[in-house]
Scaffold this active site. Structure first.
Site, PDB file in Angstrom:
ATOM      1  N   LYS A   1       0.827  -1.222   0.000  1.00 51.96           N
ATOM      2  CA  LYS A   1       0.000   0.000   0.000  1.00 51.96           C
ATOM      3  C   LYS A   1       0.852   1.259   0.000  1.00 51.96           C
ATOM      4  O   LYS A   1       0.648   2.164  -0.811  1.00 51.96           O
ATOM      5  CB  LYS A   1      -0.915   0.013   1.238  1.00 51.96           C
ATOM      6  N   ASN A   2       1.810   1.335   0.943  1.00 50.24           N
ATOM      7  CA  ASN A   2       2.516   2.604   1.098  1.00 50.24           C
ATOM      8  C   ASN A   2       3.529   2.874  -0.011  1.00 50.24           C
ATOM      9  O   ASN A   2       4.027   3.988  -0.133  1.00 50.24           O
ATOM     10  CB  ASN A   2       3.134   2.703   2.497  1.00 50.24           C
TER      11      ASN A   2
ATOM     12  N   CYS B   1      -4.886   8.826   9.697  1.00 51.38           N
ATOM     13  CA  CYS B   1      -5.265   8.199  10.965  1.00 51.38           C
ATOM     14  C   CYS B   1      -4.843   9.116  12.092  1.00 51.38           C
ATOM     15  O   CYS B   1      -3.789   9.751  12.026  1.00 51.38           O
ATOM     16  CB  CYS B   1      -4.569   6.850  11.102  1.00 51.38           C
TER      17      CYS B   1
ATOM     18  N   ARG C   1       0.392  15.260  13.264  1.00 58.34           N
ATOM     19  CA  ARG C   1       1.184  14.676  12.175  1.00 58.34           C
ATOM     20  C   ARG C   1       1.575  15.808  11.221  1.00 58.34           C
ATOM     21  O   ARG C   1       0.988  15.970  10.158  1.00 58.34           O
ATOM     22  CB  ARG C   1       0.403  13.573  11.470  1.00 58.34           C
ATOM     23  N   PRO C   2       2.593  16.595  11.637  1.00 58.26           N
ATOM     24  CA  PRO C   2       2.965  17.761  10.834  1.00 58.26           C
ATOM     25  C   PRO C   2       3.594  17.357   9.505  1.00 58.26           C
ATOM     26  O   PRO C   2       4.000  16.202   9.335  1.00 58.26           O
ATOM     27  CB  PRO C   2       4.001  18.467  11.711  1.00 58.26           C
ATOM     28  N   ILE C   3       3.680  18.311   8.570  1.00 59.69           N
ATOM     29  CA  ILE C   3       4.391  18.040   7.308  1.00 59.69           C
ATOM     30  C   ILE C   3       5.518  19.048   7.116  1.00 59.69           C
ATOM     31  O   ILE C   3       5.912  19.356   5.993  1.00 59.69           O
ATOM     32  CB  ILE C   3       3.442  17.995   6.082  1.00 59.69           C
TER      33      ILE C   3
ATOM     34  N   GLN D   1       8.642  18.751   7.559  1.00 60.12           N
ATOM     35  CA  GLN D   1       9.848  18.217   6.908  1.00 60.12           C
ATOM     36  C   GLN D   1       9.668  18.132   5.385  1.00 60.12           C
ATOM     37  O   GLN D   1      10.628  18.268   4.635  1.00 60.12           O
ATOM     38  CB  GLN D   1      10.218  16.848   7.479  1.00 60.12           C
TER      39      GLN D   1
ATOM     40  N   ASP E   1       3.495   0.306  12.337  1.00 59.15           N
ATOM     41  CA  ASP E   1       2.282  -0.215  11.698  1.00 59.15           C
ATOM     42  C   ASP E   1       1.998  -1.676  12.062  1.00 59.15           C
ATOM     43  O   ASP E   1       0.984  -2.229  11.639  1.00 59.15           O
ATOM     44  CB  ASP E   1       2.362  -0.058  10.171  1.00 59.15           C
TER      45      ASP E   1
ATOM     46  N   ILE F   1       7.232   6.369  17.461  1.00 65.12           N
ATOM     47  CA  ILE F   1       7.024   7.152  16.232  1.00 65.12           C
ATOM     48  C   ILE F   1       5.899   8.176  16.427  1.00 65.12           C
ATOM     49  O   ILE F   1       6.025   9.325  16.030  1.00 65.12           O
ATOM     50  CB  ILE F   1       6.681   6.222  15.029  1.00 65.12           C
TER      51      ILE F   1
ATOM     52  N   ARG G   1      -9.156   0.006   3.572  1.00 69.57           N
ATOM     53  CA  ARG G   1      -8.254   0.971   2.944  1.00 69.57           C
ATOM     54  C   ARG G   1      -6.903   0.341   2.666  1.00 69.57           C
ATOM     55  O   ARG G   1      -6.151   0.818   1.835  1.00 69.57           O
ATOM     56  CB  ARG G   1      -8.042   2.169   3.855  1.00 69.57           C
TER      57      ARG G   1
END
Ligand code: EPU
Length: 430
Positions: free
Chosen positions: A22-23, A117, A122-124, A126, A307, A329, A399
């Site tokens: 998936k990822n 989720c 969950r910043p972005i 970076q 995960d 994490i 999903r």
């Protein structure tokens, strides 16, 4: 609302085949925007996160042909320089890869901030740091990320990530592929899907080296050409079936896996008393006796994946003795423990640590999937429990897990999917 009804207590036996990752797929699909030709992509998992991204690309003008359930042909040659649907974008975390892809393709991107989720903040930042390092001007306004390349195009540059981020590493790679200069990403993530994205981009003519190490070099090329690529097997789906056999008992051959990707999970299950045998592209898991306690700390690859944290918690709930999970994490990823406790587990959570005292038996009841992997854990718990378990909000599970019902039925499980009148809607995942 859709539910899974599970009658537990039956060991799992037989063979299960793992789908594409998936990822990896959720990064490779947006990256097709960069390709001036047709991409034939095999081993694409048939899951709802993929359907959503295909719908986003389709609305942008991509030509998509499904040659078989898992093989797609995608041409983004005629994609319009348009915004992706923000309603769809907000439903999936991986839509952040559209920022890198649109920036690389059109020199600018305006994409709604992604959902995902709920594991705390969950910043972005970076991702943004990386886009700025390769020459883009990035602003955040009204829930949108706007990134613009200078008139002469992206320059490439050096970025040292402050945290090891899978998404930022892949997004910067995508953004940098068509830049005029070279990009170096330091403190890069090393997950198998990072290598898979690099291999996909290189198959289309990119020059990415070092993926799988903590320094990745992207030498910008003028254009990418069409080609064929097959996505790697899903490490976490494979790990989920491994944990299921360990928790429920039985003997299962898990095929279409890369055993090296599973090292950390195999080692932990062996430590807990399961028998794990590796073959070239398969793993057999057998469990007959009682599981032993163990400790787990989640870490970036090659450490134990966050995960897999909820799934291993089910194994620990049925092991003898006290196990400890430390989540390093995410700020909060133990929401599912309350659901497991309702089934008879004995888990105490203190911020980022869960202390799990093994119990002899879990008992079926109605639980809900709080997110994708928590949902997988509820299914495993239901298969191991006595009586009947009803798992609600299973849209999360679908999903990320292709054909989970038929795969489990093939192993002898009693699980069925039923539709009931709607109650709650499911939020973004990934
Ligand atoms: N982080 C930052 N700033 C950033 C990016 C990340 O501080 O700009 C932090 C996060 O808050 C987190 C850590 O860095 O504490 C790692 O986050 P990462 O960026 O690696 O996660 P992600 O890209 O948002 C992907 C997967 C997740 C998986 C993580 C970790 C996708 C779409 N999602 O998320 O997958 O948990 O990497 O491996 O690829 C799942 O499949 O169930 C799932 C949640």
């Amino acid at each position: 609302m859709t539910q899974y009804i599970i009658r537990g207590g039956k060991p799992l036996n037989g063979t299960v085949t793992i789908s594409g990752a998936k990822n990896a797929a959720v990064a490779i699909l947006p990256a097709t925007l960069l390709v001036n030709g047709t991409c034939r992509i095999e081993n694409v998992p048939d899951i709802s996160d993929v359907h959503l991204l295909l719908e986003i690309l389709d609305r942008m003008g991509a030509e998509i042909r499904r040659l078989s359930p898992n093989t797609l042909e995608i041409s983004c040659v005629h994609v319009r320089d348009s915004e992706a649907s923000d309603t769809l974008v907000r439903r999936i975390r991986a839509s952040y890869y559209l920022i890198g892809a649109q920036l690389g393709r059109f020199g600018h991107a305006r994409v709604a901030l992604p959902g995902g989720c709920n594991f705390g903040a969950r910043p972005i930042d970076q991702h943004i740091k990386g886009f700025e390092a390769i020459g883009a001007d990035v602003t955040l306004s009204n829930g949108f990320v706007c990134a613009t390349a200078p008139e002469e195009g992206l320059t490439g540059g050096r970025v040292n990530l402050d945290v090891v981020s899978v998404g930022a590493t892949m997004n910067i790679m995508i953004g940098a592929v068509l830049a005029n200069g070279t990009t170096i990403i330091e403190n890069a993530a090393k997950e198998p899907h990072i290598v898979d994205l690099a291999n996909f981009l290189n198959a289309m003519g990119a020059k990415v080296s070092g993926a799988g190490t903590d320094t990745i070099k992207v030498r910008g090329v003028r254009s990418l050409h069409g080609g064929s690529y097959s996505i790697i097997p899903d490490q976490i789906e494979a790990g989920t079936y491994m944990a299921a056999v360990a928790a429920v008992g039985g003997n299962v051959l898990i095929q279409n896996v890369i055993p090296k990707h599973m090292d950390c999970i195999s080692a932990k299950l062996r430590e807990m008393g399961a028998k794990v045998t590796e073959y070239d592209d398969a793993i057999r898991v057998q469990r007959t006796g009682i599981l032993r306690r163990a400790n787990v700390k989640t870490l970036p690859y090659p450490g134990f994946p966050t995960d897999m944290q909820p799934q291993i918690a089910v194994c620990m709930s049925l092991a003898s003795g006290v196990s400890v999970i430390t989540e390093s994490i995410y700020d909060t990823r133990f929401g599912y423990c309350a659901e497991l406790n309702r089934m008879g587990a004995a888990i105490k959570v203190e911020t980022k640590v869960a202390v799990i005292t093994g119990v002899e038996q879990l008992h079926g009841c109605t639980v809900h999937a709080c997110d994708l992997r928590a949902g997988a854990a509820m299914v495993i718990a239901g298969l191991a429990a006595d009586g009947t378990t009803v798992v609600e909000e299973i849209e999360y599970i679908e999903r990320g897990y292709e054909n989970i019902i038929s795969k489990l039925e093939g192993l002898g499980a009693s699980i069925k999917r039923v539709e009931t009148p709607s109650r709650r809607s499911v939020h973004a995942a990934g």
